[in-house]
Design an enzyme around this catalytic site. Structure first.
Site, PDB file in Angstrom:
ATOM      1  N   HIS A 257       5.339   1.991  14.092  1.00  0.00           N
ATOM      2  CA  HIS A 257       4.343   1.168  14.437  1.00  0.00           C
ATOM      3  C   HIS A 257       3.808   0.955  15.818  1.00  0.00           C
ATOM      4  O   HIS A 257       4.816   0.754  16.468  1.00  0.00           O
ATOM      5  CB  HIS A 257       4.192  -0.287  13.525  1.00  0.00           C
ATOM      6  CG  HIS A 257       4.516  -0.234  12.229  1.00  0.00           C
ATOM      7  ND1 HIS A 257       5.320  -1.046  11.377  1.00  0.00           N
ATOM      8  CD2 HIS A 257       3.739   0.552  11.371  1.00  0.00           C
ATOM      9  CE1 HIS A 257       5.273  -0.769  10.101  1.00  0.00           C
ATOM     10  NE2 HIS A 257       4.308  -0.080   9.931  1.00  0.00           N
TER      11      HIS A 257
ATOM     12  N   HIS B 167       5.453   7.830   9.837  1.00  0.00           N
ATOM     13  CA  HIS B 167       6.964   7.578   9.683  1.00  0.00           C
ATOM     14  C   HIS B 167       7.834   8.525   9.621  1.00  0.00           C
ATOM     15  O   HIS B 167       8.872   8.371   9.880  1.00  0.00           O
ATOM     16  CB  HIS B 167       6.922   6.075   8.864  1.00  0.00           C
ATOM     17  CG  HIS B 167       6.331   4.952   9.248  1.00  0.00           C
ATOM     18  ND1 HIS B 167       6.356   4.570  10.491  1.00  0.00           N
ATOM     19  CD2 HIS B 167       5.524   4.001   8.526  1.00  0.00           C
ATOM     20  CE1 HIS B 167       5.738   3.255  10.484  1.00  0.00           C
ATOM     21  NE2 HIS B 167       5.018   2.890   9.529  1.00  0.00           N
TER      22      HIS B 167
ATOM     23  N   ASP C  77      -8.909   2.163   6.733  1.00  0.00           N
ATOM     24  CA  ASP C  77      -8.733   3.827   6.645  1.00  0.00           C
ATOM     25  C   ASP C  77     -10.043   3.976   7.544  1.00  0.00           C
ATOM     26  O   ASP C  77      -9.984   5.087   8.352  1.00  0.00           O
ATOM     27  CB  ASP C  77      -9.103   4.150   5.182  1.00  0.00           C
ATOM     28  CG  ASP C  77      -7.814   4.438   4.687  1.00  0.00           C
ATOM     29  OD1 ASP C  77      -6.751   3.760   5.085  1.00  0.00           O
ATOM     30  OD2 ASP C  77      -7.764   5.062   3.537  1.00  0.00           O
TER      31      ASP C  77
ATOM     32  N   VAL D 175       6.714   5.438  22.673  1.00  0.00           N
ATOM     33  CA  VAL D 175       5.721   6.339  22.968  1.00  0.00           C
ATOM     34  C   VAL D 175       5.072   6.004  24.243  1.00  0.00           C
ATOM     35  O   VAL D 175       4.495   4.525  24.182  1.00  0.00           O
ATOM     36  CB  VAL D 175       4.588   6.547  22.088  1.00  0.00           C
ATOM     37  CG1 VAL D 175       3.535   7.318  22.275  1.00  0.00           C
ATOM     38  CG2 VAL D 175       5.326   7.163  20.800  1.00  0.00           C
TER      39      VAL D 175
ATOM     40  N   LEU E 156       0.898  -1.198   0.186  1.00  0.00           N
ATOM     41  CA  LEU E 156      -0.068  -0.218  -0.063  1.00  0.00           C
ATOM     42  C   LEU E 156       0.965   1.190   0.001  1.00  0.00           C
ATOM     43  O   LEU E 156       0.549   2.245  -0.521  1.00  0.00           O
ATOM     44  CB  LEU E 156      -0.918   0.153   1.340  1.00  0.00           C
ATOM     45  CG  LEU E 156      -2.100  -0.828   1.180  1.00  0.00           C
ATOM     46  CD1 LEU E 156      -2.771  -0.716   2.478  1.00  0.00           C
ATOM     47  CD2 LEU E 156      -3.121  -0.199   0.366  1.00  0.00           C
TER      48      LEU E 156
ATOM     49  N   GLU F 263       2.063   6.841   6.561  1.00  0.00           N
ATOM     50  CA  GLU F 263       3.604   6.921   6.300  1.00  0.00           C
ATOM     51  C   GLU F 263       3.991   8.215   6.520  1.00  0.00           C
ATOM     52  O   GLU F 263       5.132   8.069   6.706  1.00  0.00           O
ATOM     53  CB  GLU F 263       3.536   6.543   4.657  1.00  0.00           C
ATOM     54  CG  GLU F 263       2.984   5.185   4.146  1.00  0.00           C
ATOM     55  CD  GLU F 263       3.594   4.133   4.659  1.00  0.00           C
ATOM     56  OE1 GLU F 263       4.617   4.030   5.318  1.00  0.00           O
ATOM     57  OE2 GLU F 263       3.046   2.835   4.753  1.00  0.00           O
TER      58      GLU F 263
END
Length: 295
Positions: free
Chosen positions: A207, A201, A261, A222, A157, A198
């Site tokens: 991730h 990133h 999404d 995190v 993707l 993306e």
């Protein structure tokens, strides 16, 4: 992560840069210094197409910029679908994206360039990022966010390069049918969230499950994202538990998971701190700061 691991194994300078960036990130977050306003980042979209249907219209590019701005400013209307256990963590990243109006040579630009290629599809080997291999060259990585939109093979993707990598390949690559919210965008990746993921990133987010498979020992660096046993897909139901992280379970609705999404709706406060540290650190040359507004 395949791109990240390839660079780790082939570029000693990347290994050193990543170590320095992580140390600087921790320092900046700990000291809580940096910009208070919104950073507006110039974007160039390189559309590389093989068949006419892959040559996405300008309106599709515009729709993607709108999605990015809503998602990164927490003005996306679906943020309110976040479970109450996590809603207070959903945060404004204070980043906005605008199509570049000036090219590297100083000439006016729409921020969109196009090329028909003989390549039927591309992989994650960065060939799309070079004119000599059928793609389009990156614009200056210290001044622009480069986004390549193209046919991708192998079920990809999209993919991104973390800060600290080679400038000639810096940016993100998105499948033409997973880009934007109109035109060729196809369900369930038709709301522009692949690019949101993306670009996360690109701003140094990992991730959310920490890329350790399903071992529960990885970390996304995190503190406010729950420990999670691998990626989630589709549209999970809250709570979805893993790694003994009850009662609330995985923060699967986070942009840095792998859900559809329509299921991803938020960045956490800790992720925002990490992205802001990136803008104060390795990407400090990009964008201009403006006062905070509600959009």
């Amino acid at each position: 992560m395949d791109v990240h691991r390839r660079l780790l194994s082939t570029r000693p300078d990347y290994v050193a840069a990543r170590d320095l960036i992580e140390n600087e990130t921790m320092r900046l977050i700990r000291n809580a210094t940096g910009r208070d306003g919104v950073t507006r980042i110039p974007v160039v979209v390189h559309v590389v197409w093989n068949t006419e249907d892959q040559n996405i219209p300008d309106e599709q590019v515009t729709s993607q910029l709108e999605v990015l701005n809503h998602d990164f400013r927490r003005t996306n209307p679906d943020v309110d679908t976040t479970p109450s256990a996590f809603l207070s963590l959903a945060s404004d990243a204070r980043v906005e994206f605008v199509l570049a109006d000036t090219a590297p040579d100083g000439s006016p630009t729409t921020g969109i360039e196009r090329r028909q290629t003989a390549a039927p599809s591309f992989g994650d080997d960065d060939a799309v990022k070079s004119f000599s291999s059928g793609g389009l060259d990156a614009w200056r990585a210290d001044s622009y966010l480069n986004i390549w939109v193209c046919p991708l093979g192998g079920g990809l993707l999209g993919y991104a390069q973390f800060p600290g990598g080679p400038p000639e390949t810096d940016g993100v690559v998105i499948l033409h049918s997973g880009f934007g919210a109109t035109g060729t965008a196809a369900a369930p990746f038709d709301l522009g969230r692949t690019t949101t993921h993306e670009v996360g990133h690109w701003l140094n987010l990992n991730h959310i499950w920490g890329d350790d498979g399903t071992g529960c020992f990885g970390t996304d660096n995190v503190s406010d994202t729950p420990n999670q046993g691998g990626p989630n897909y589709g549209k999970p139901t809250f709570p979805h538990l893993s790694c003994s992280n009850g009662p609330n379970g995985d923060m699967f609705m986070n942009y840095m998971d792998y859900v559809d999404d329509a299921a991803m709706v938020m960045f956490s406060a800790g992720q925002v701190a990490r992205m802001q540290a990136c803008l104060d650190g390795p990407r400090s040359s990009i964008g201009a700061e403006a006062p905070v507004s509600s959009g």
